[in-house]
Design a protein around this motif. Structure first.
Motif, mmCIF file in Angstrom:
data_model
loop_
_atom_site.group_PDB
_atom_site.id
_atom_site.type_symbol
_atom_site.label_atom_id
_atom_site.label_comp_id
_atom_site.label_asym_id
_atom_site.label_seq_id
_atom_site.Cartn_x
_atom_site.Cartn_y
_atom_site.Cartn_z
ATOM 1 N N ARG A 224 3.670 -6.458 -4.970
ATOM 2 C CA ARG A 224 4.882 -6.394 -4.136
ATOM 3 C C ARG A 224 6.095 -6.876 -4.937
ATOM 4 O O ARG A 224 6.099 -8.002 -5.453
ATOM 5 N N LEU A 225 7.115 -6.054 -4.998
ATOM 6 C CA LEU A 225 8.386 -6.451 -5.603
ATOM 7 C C LEU A 225 9.367 -6.773 -4.487
ATOM 8 O O LEU A 225 9.033 -6.655 -3.306
ATOM 9 N N ASP A 226 10.590 -7.169 -4.854
ATOM 10 C CA ASP A 226 11.584 -7.507 -3.841
ATOM 11 C C ASP A 226 12.391 -6.253 -3.487
ATOM 12 O O ASP A 226 13.340 -5.895 -4.189
ATOM 13 N N ILE B 82 9.729 1.499 -10.368
ATOM 14 C CA ILE B 82 8.716 1.964 -9.421
ATOM 15 C C ILE B 82 8.787 3.490 -9.398
ATOM 16 O O ILE B 82 9.711 4.078 -9.946
ATOM 17 N N ASP B 83 7.800 4.112 -8.781
ATOM 18 C CA ASP B 83 7.902 5.513 -8.381
ATOM 19 C C ASP B 83 8.054 6.527 -9.523
ATOM 20 O O ASP B 83 8.882 7.437 -9.419
ATOM 21 N N PRO B 84 7.280 6.362 -10.612
ATOM 22 C CA PRO B 84 7.395 7.367 -11.679
ATOM 23 C C PRO B 84 6.781 8.704 -11.268
ATOM 24 O O PRO B 84 5.846 8.751 -10.474
ATOM 25 N N LEU C 114 0.878 -1.166 0.000
ATOM 26 C CA LEU C 114 0.000 0.000 0.000
ATOM 27 C C LEU C 114 0.919 1.219 0.000
ATOM 28 O O LEU C 114 1.754 1.355 0.901
ATOM 29 N N LYS C 115 0.771 2.068 -1.012
ATOM 30 C CA LYS C 115 1.651 3.254 -1.106
ATOM 31 C C LYS C 115 0.823 4.517 -0.905
ATOM 32 O O LYS C 115 -0.134 4.753 -1.647
ATOM 33 N N LEU C 116 1.222 5.313 0.101
ATOM 34 C CA LEU C 116 0.531 6.578 0.371
ATOM 35 C C LEU C 116 1.514 7.719 0.224
ATOM 36 O O LEU C 116 2.640 7.652 0.733
HETATM 37 N N1 LIG Z 1 5.993 -2.344 -5.183
HETATM 38 C C1 LIG Z 1 6.867 -2.367 -4.182
HETATM 39 N N2 LIG Z 1 7.255 -3.538 -3.628
HETATM 40 C C2 LIG Z 1 8.139 -3.579 -2.606
HETATM 41 N N3 LIG Z 1 8.688 -2.483 -2.058
HETATM 42 C C3 LIG Z 1 8.355 -1.279 -2.562
HETATM 43 C C4 LIG Z 1 7.433 -1.155 -3.657
HETATM 44 N N4 LIG Z 1 7.291 0.148 -3.938
HETATM 45 C C5 LIG Z 1 8.081 0.810 -3.080
HETATM 46 N N5 LIG Z 1 8.726 -0.028 -2.257
HETATM 47 C C6 LIG Z 1 9.682 0.338 -1.183
HETATM 48 O O1 LIG Z 1 9.360 1.626 -0.678
HETATM 49 C C7 LIG Z 1 10.426 2.555 -0.939
HETATM 50 C C8 LIG Z 1 9.835 3.918 -1.285
HETATM 51 O O2 LIG Z 1 8.976 3.801 -2.386
HETATM 52 P P1 LIG Z 1 8.993 4.808 -3.622
HETATM 53 O O3 LIG Z 1 7.842 4.426 -4.491
HETATM 54 O O4 LIG Z 1 10.334 4.807 -4.268
HETATM 55 O O5 LIG Z 1 8.676 6.226 -2.922
HETATM 56 P P2 LIG Z 1 9.467 7.615 -2.823
HETATM 57 O O6 LIG Z 1 8.801 8.509 -3.821
HETATM 58 O O7 LIG Z 1 9.233 8.093 -1.444
HETATM 59 O O8 LIG Z 1 10.915 7.373 -3.156
HETATM 60 C C9 LIG Z 1 11.233 1.916 -2.069
HETATM 61 O O9 LIG Z 1 12.559 2.367 -2.096
HETATM 62 C C10 LIG Z 1 11.106 0.435 -1.732
HETATM 63 O O10 LIG Z 1 12.010 0.079 -0.692
#
Ligand SMILES: Nc1ncnc2c1ncn2[C@@H]1O[C@H](COP(=O)(O)OP(=O)(O)O)[C@@H](O)[C@H]1O
Ligand SMILES: [Mg+2]
Length: 315
Positions: free
Chosen positions: A113-115, A225-227, A72-74
């Protein structure tokens, strides 16, 4: 109420608490545990591991009702983050993390979920990591941008508007002409601002492996991730990987040559015209410099100045 009041199941990591220093940020953090819990309930999720975070996002490992693993990303919604679900939906889980669900009202996303223990930052050989990132970038920018994203054309025009005013705040004499030259180079490529779906923040920590080491067969699948998506020219994507692993650049003893080597590898793999890629990369240096100056800097960041000089052939 504090952000980690014990009655909440969700605890905001201290480092994330420390990364917001304005009033709006503090208000967002104070409401974050309750907000996260409302989504745990809404999507029927169970917490499944310690929280992760970047500079702005709280990322909670969760299990879905069918037992599958997700996060869950907030994060606060702003011009940069608003387009993230749109871009992830367009990439459809192929070269970027799969979006499972999202709520546009708050920008909250449920993601595959990724690694998190395996990012490109952990690939020991810098050239191997750069090639993987470049190949991924080539696939990501193969897609046209969906409608509704901010455009590089507008972003670049806004930079040129702000430049004259901000330039006067630079104290080192040589910094001003360098920044003006960056702006001139970007002006030359501005007539072709591009229409590709750009990630904009493709650094090594924003590329994670799919699946866990033990459970995976075959080559690792690396996903973005994180675009912070933008519609534009892929040449604007190169700077993060030119700057990452700066110690490796320094260790070569010839920074300009090492930057040139990275730049040639990336443009070759992504299939970019060098002159256009140079113009857009210098535009990206300009963008970072303008932000730094707005934050109070009176000199150019030395790494970025080195990159700009290397690309201009004056390094
Ligand atoms: N889909 C995912 N699966 C597993 N871990 C994730 C995932 N997305 C983010 N994370 C973890 O959360 C951290 C922060 O997420 P991110 O999307 O990069 O946000 P920010 O914009 O704060 O950098 C990543 O560096 C990673 O460790
Ligand atoms: Mg990140």
């Amino acid at each position: 109420m504090t952000a980690d009041a014990p009655r909440h199941r969700v605890r905001v990591p201290d480092a994330l608490l420390a990364s917001f220093d304005d009033e709006a940020g503090r208000a967002w953090l104070a409401a974050l545990p309750a907000l996260a819990e409302s989504y745990l309930d809404w999507w029927d999720l169970r917490l499944d591991g310690p929280p992760a975070h970047g500079t702005v996002a709280l990322v909670l490992p969760v299990a879905r009702p069918d037992g599958s693993r997700a996060v869950l990303k907030l994060q606060p919604v702003d011009e940069e983050t608003r387009g993230e679900p749109l871009a992830l939906r367009a990439w459809a889980g192929r070269d970027a993390v799969r979006l499972l669900d999202s709520d546009p009202a708050t920008g909250t996303m449920l993601l595959e979920r990724l690694d998190a223990s395996r990012s490109l930052a952990g690939v020991a050989d810098g050239t191997v990591a750069l090639r993987i990132l470049s190949e991924l970038l080539a696939r990501l920018v193969a897609l046209p941008a969906p409608a509704g994203l901010p455009t590089l054309a507008d972003t670049a025009a806004a930079m040129l508007d702000r430049l004259p005013h901000l330039l006067s705040r630079l104290e080192v004499p040589a910094d001003r002409p360098l920044l003006t030259t960056c702006a001139d180079a970007m002006r030359e490529v501005l007539p072709e601002p591009g229409d590709r779906l750009l990630h904009w923040d493709l650094h090594y920590e924003n590329v994670l492996a799919r699946g866990s080491c033990a459970g995976s067969a075959g080559p690792t699948q690396w996903l973005a991730i994180d675009p912070k998506p933008l519609a534009g020219h892929p040449g604007f994507e190169l700077l993060p990987a030119l700057r990452n692993r700066w110690d490796d650049i320094v260790a070569t003893g010839n920074a300009a040559r090492a930057v040139g080597h990275r730049f040639r590898l990336m443009t070759e793999v992504v299939g970019l015209d060098r002159q256009q890629a140079t113009g857009w990369t210098l535009g990206r240096v300009l963008q970072n410099a303008l932000w730094d100056i707005e934050d109070g800097a009176a000199t150019l960041d030395p790494q970025q100045a080195t990159i700009a000089r290397a690309l201009l052939g004056i390094g």
